[in-house]
Design a protein around this motif. Structure first.
Motif, PDB file in Angstrom:
ATOM      1  N   UNK A 192       0.856  -1.194   0.000  1.00 54.48           N
ATOM      2  CA  UNK A 192       0.000   0.000   0.000  1.00 54.48           C
ATOM      3  C   UNK A 192       0.889   1.240   0.000  1.00 54.48           C
ATOM      4  N   UNK A 193       0.531   2.242  -0.790  1.00 50.63           N
ATOM      5  CA  UNK A 193      -0.601   2.228  -1.730  1.00 50.63           C
ATOM      6  C   UNK A 193      -0.395   1.170  -2.814  1.00 50.63           C
ATOM      7  N   UNK A 194      -1.452   0.754  -3.505  1.00 46.43           N
ATOM      8  CA  UNK A 194      -1.320  -0.302  -4.519  1.00 46.43           C
ATOM      9  C   UNK A 194      -0.238   0.038  -5.543  1.00 46.43           C
ATOM     10  N   UNK A 195       0.529  -0.980  -5.941  1.00 48.62           N
ATOM     11  CA  UNK A 195       1.611  -0.728  -6.898  1.00 48.62           C
ATOM     12  C   UNK A 195       1.095  -0.364  -8.285  1.00 48.62           C
ATOM     13  N   UNK A 196      -0.144  -0.701  -8.588  1.00 51.55           N
ATOM     14  CA  UNK A 196      -0.806  -0.250  -9.822  1.00 51.55           C
ATOM     15  C   UNK A 196       0.099  -0.384 -11.043  1.00 51.55           C
ATOM     16  N   UNK A 226      13.633   6.101   1.230  1.00 51.12           N
ATOM     17  CA  UNK A 226      13.201   7.420   0.756  1.00 51.12           C
ATOM     18  C   UNK A 226      12.752   7.402  -0.699  1.00 51.12           C
ATOM     19  N   UNK A 227      12.805   6.228  -1.349  1.00 48.02           N
ATOM     20  CA  UNK A 227      12.446   6.146  -2.773  1.00 48.02           C
ATOM     21  C   UNK A 227      10.989   6.536  -2.975  1.00 48.02           C
ATOM     22  N   UNK A 228      10.733   7.292  -4.045  1.00 49.29           N
ATOM     23  CA  UNK A 228       9.376   7.705  -4.376  1.00 49.29           C
ATOM     24  C   UNK A 228       9.291   7.932  -5.873  1.00 49.29           C
ATOM     25  N   UNK A 229       8.118   7.679  -6.432  1.00 52.57           N
ATOM     26  CA  UNK A 229       7.911   7.864  -7.863  1.00 52.57           C
ATOM     27  C   UNK A 229       7.407   6.595  -8.498  1.00 52.57           C
ATOM     28  N   UNK A 230       7.825   6.350  -9.740  1.00 53.19           N
ATOM     29  CA  UNK A 230       7.403   5.171 -10.495  1.00 53.19           C
ATOM     30  C   UNK A 230       8.628   4.338 -10.845  1.00 53.19           C
ATOM     31  N   UNK A 231       8.578   3.057 -10.535  1.00 54.18           N
ATOM     32  CA  UNK A 231       9.690   2.153 -10.806  1.00 54.18           C
ATOM     33  C   UNK A 231       9.547   1.551 -12.199  1.00 54.18           C
ATOM     34  N   UNK A 232      10.641   1.551 -12.944  1.00 52.85           N
ATOM     35  CA  UNK A 232      10.667   0.900 -14.255  1.00 52.85           C
ATOM     36  C   UNK A 232      10.949  -0.589 -14.027  1.00 52.85           C
ATOM     37  N   UNK A 233       9.919  -1.425 -14.167  1.00 48.97           N
ATOM     38  CA  UNK A 233      10.125  -2.868 -14.023  1.00 48.97           C
ATOM     39  C   UNK A 233      10.657  -3.473 -15.314  1.00 48.97           C
ATOM     40  N   UNK A 267       7.223   7.410 -24.538  1.00 49.85           N
ATOM     41  CA  UNK A 267       8.000   6.169 -24.530  1.00 49.85           C
ATOM     42  C   UNK A 267       7.014   5.029 -24.285  1.00 49.85           C
ATOM     43  N   UNK A 268       6.474   4.416 -25.329  1.00 50.57           N
ATOM     44  CA  UNK A 268       5.494   3.340 -25.146  1.00 50.57           C
ATOM     45  C   UNK A 268       6.157   2.024 -24.745  1.00 50.57           C
ATOM     46  N   UNK A 269       5.341   1.154 -24.138  1.00 54.81           N
ATOM     47  CA  UNK A 269       5.817  -0.192 -23.816  1.00 54.81           C
ATOM     48  C   UNK A 269       6.634  -0.298 -22.546  1.00 54.81           C
ATOM     49  N   UNK A 270       6.635   0.736 -21.692  1.00 55.60           N
ATOM     50  CA  UNK A 270       7.408   0.704 -20.447  1.00 55.60           C
ATOM     51  C   UNK A 270       6.493   0.203 -19.316  1.00 55.60           C
ATOM     52  N   UNK A 271       6.946  -0.801 -18.585  1.00 53.54           N
ATOM     53  CA  UNK A 271       6.188  -1.317 -17.449  1.00 53.54           C
ATOM     54  C   UNK A 271       6.562  -0.529 -16.201  1.00 53.54           C
ATOM     55  N   UNK A 272       5.574   0.133 -15.603  1.00 50.78           N
ATOM     56  CA  UNK A 272       5.796   1.008 -14.453  1.00 50.78           C
ATOM     57  C   UNK A 272       4.982   0.531 -13.256  1.00 50.78           C
ATOM     58  N   UNK A 273       5.531   0.699 -12.051  1.00 55.51           N
ATOM     59  CA  UNK A 273       4.815   0.385 -10.817  1.00 55.51           C
ATOM     60  C   UNK A 273       5.007   1.516  -9.820  1.00 55.51           C
ATOM     61  N   UNK A 274       3.964   1.794  -9.052  1.00 54.52           N
ATOM     62  CA  UNK A 274       4.063   2.774  -7.970  1.00 54.52           C
ATOM     63  C   UNK A 274       4.942   2.214  -6.863  1.00 54.52           C
ATOM     64  N   UNK A 275       5.865   3.011  -6.365  1.00 54.43           N
ATOM     65  CA  UNK A 275       6.769   2.554  -5.316  1.00 54.43           C
ATOM     66  C   UNK A 275       6.039   2.565  -3.972  1.00 54.43           C
TER      67      UNK A 275
END
Length: 460
Positions: A359-363, A394-401, A373-381
């Motif tokens: 939580x919050x959901x990784x979405x 302290x990481x925050x933002x969107x992670x490139x999986x 930039x299409x085709x990038x898999x992103x998850x909420x940190x």
């Protein structure tokens, strides 16, 4: 007189409370040495043959419309088969086997050979690269010989031990030594990190995953590596404690495929001698907390940065690796008692062992065709993503999986954190996707890659 001295010496080597350890009573028993122990242990130590397919490196010009044809075969490598040889230990009559991750990790074909020459195919139930452990299931295994686990906290320096394995592929061998150190952390080679039992029993290549047993034939550790200047067996061996192995077996039987560690949500450092003087301690020891995530169970238990953890469940801890080990062997769902110093006073707090909250959901989402930039898999940190990818608190933002084909060509890598797009802060995967879709003439990405901050700029 010599026989009597030998009997007394062996008796002195036995740790307090080890009632099952037998002292030789006559010269015949002394001459037998470790024969009864080896006969009892050897059937449960197996040889493991693993095979994995390594994909070949693609040509750097493969995706280029012009150079792809011109350099079609340049730099291309065919997939190759890599074989590994190691050892394992049967821990259940139903065919549960423990070995090292570096022996069977990512293997496509695993064959296990018992001491009596029976052979079984095996599948990996659970594996963990960080601990360098893997749990296997033998196909069709039943009524197999198995070793009992011994509580690691009962092991003492100076105990006689045997290392059983399959070095160099020559067949099962046994070497002897003593436990030369405990609570060794950060000293094993490879990717293994954590807490180890140290021994001077020779551990040769191929002994990885083999058994380290006491003189009663109980498993006290799984051999994982050796620290040697010459590269031979004349060095210091390290074994993963049996208590941690027991947690792996328990989770594998429960259906887990990856080892689930309790989440601390804190960072800290060992208390040095200089720090101990400043804190008014008599000696160095313990861990001082330096940072804490808002969702940390430590915070919920009343701890805060600046507090010092001295012991976990009555066992002293002198570094983060030891604390995580103690939490791991306690297991998810348990509650551990921690001895801490808070505001100069000693107290005990109870900390629940929980999973990192998702939580919050990784979405997780994949950017569409309208994105810059299409085709990038992103998850909420969130804490679960932090634990999975070993990100700072302290990481925050969107992670490139997964950067995808276009993202990879643009320079993105798996594990990058997108913190901003065209000057707008990114808080989650949805805001990152929206900003990428809004980009028109140019694209500026603020990216965190490990310890570095990158600014990536593109023309659209």
């Amino acid at each position: 007189m010599l026989k009597r001295f030998a009997i007394i010496l062996i008796a002195l080597s036995a740790p307090a409370g080890a009632q099952q350890m037998q002292v030789p009573q006559d010269s015949a028993q002394i001459q037998m040495g470790f024969v009864p122990v080896v006969k009892a242990v050897a059937p449960a130590v197996v040889n493991i043959y693993a095979r994995r397919v390594i994909e070949g490196r693609a040509s750097p010009f493969a995706d280029d419309p012009f150079f792809g044809q011109l350099f079609r075969n340049f730099g291309a490598q065919r997939p190759r088969v890599e074989n590994s040889l190691g050892s394992g230990v049967i821990l259940g009559p139903d065919g549960i086997v423990v070995s090292n991750y570096h022996v069977v990790g990512q293997a496509t074909d695993i064959r296990v050979v018992l001491n009596d020459r029976r052979e079984f195919d095996a599948t990996v139930l659970l594996s963990d690269e960080e601990s360098d452990l893997a749990i296997l299931q033998l196909e069709g295994g039943a009524d197999l010989p198995a070793l009992d686990l011994r509580a690691s906290d009962s092991v003492e320096v100076g105990e006689l031990v045997l290392a059983v394995g399959n070095p160099f592929g020559v067949g099962q061998t046994v070497s002897s030594g003593i436990v030369s150190g405990l609570a060794r952390s950060g000293t094993a080679t490879g990717n293994a990190r954590g807490y180890f039992i140290q021994t001077d029993a020779p551990i040769n290549p191929g002994n990885s995953g083999g058994a380290l047993v006491d003189t009663s034939g109980r498993l006290i550790g799984i051999n994982t590596s050796i620290l040697s200047r010459s590269g031979g067996s004349n060095g210091i061996g390290f074994a993963i404690p049996a208590t941690l192995v027991g947690q792996f077996v328990e989770q594998a039987r429960a259906g887990e495929t990856a080892f689930q560690r309790p989440w601390a949500g804190v960072t800290g450092q060992p208390v040095s001698y200089d720090m101990a003087e400043g804190l008014g301690f008599g000696r160095a020891g313990g861990i001082i907390l330096s940072d804490m995530h808002p969702a940390s169970p430590f915070g919920a238990a009343g701890l805060a940065p600046g507090d010092v953890i001295l012991a976990v469940d009555g066992q002293e801890v002198n570094g983060p690796a030891e604390m995580i080990y103690r939490m791991s062997v306690a297991g998810l769902g348990a509650e551990v008692a921690m001895q801490v110093v808070q505001n100069g006073e000693m107290r005990e707090v109870i900390v629940p062992m929980v999973r990192a909250p998702d939580m919050p959901p990784r979405a997780t989402l994949v950017t569409g065709s309208r994105a810059a930039v299409p085709g990038v898999t992103l998850s909420t940190i969130n804490p679960a993503v932090m634990a999975e990818y070993d990100l700072p608190l302290t990481a925050a933002g969107a992670l490139v999986e997964d950067p995808g084909e276009i993202g990879a060509r643009a320079g993105l890598r798996a594990g990058d954190i997108i913190m901003g797009v065209n000057g707008a802060a990114v808080t989650d995967s949805a805001s990152a996707e929206a900003a990428l879709e809004a980009a028109e003439r140019g694209l500026a990405l603020d990216v965190q890659r490990g310890q570095r901050r990158l600014s990536m700029r593109f023309r659209l």
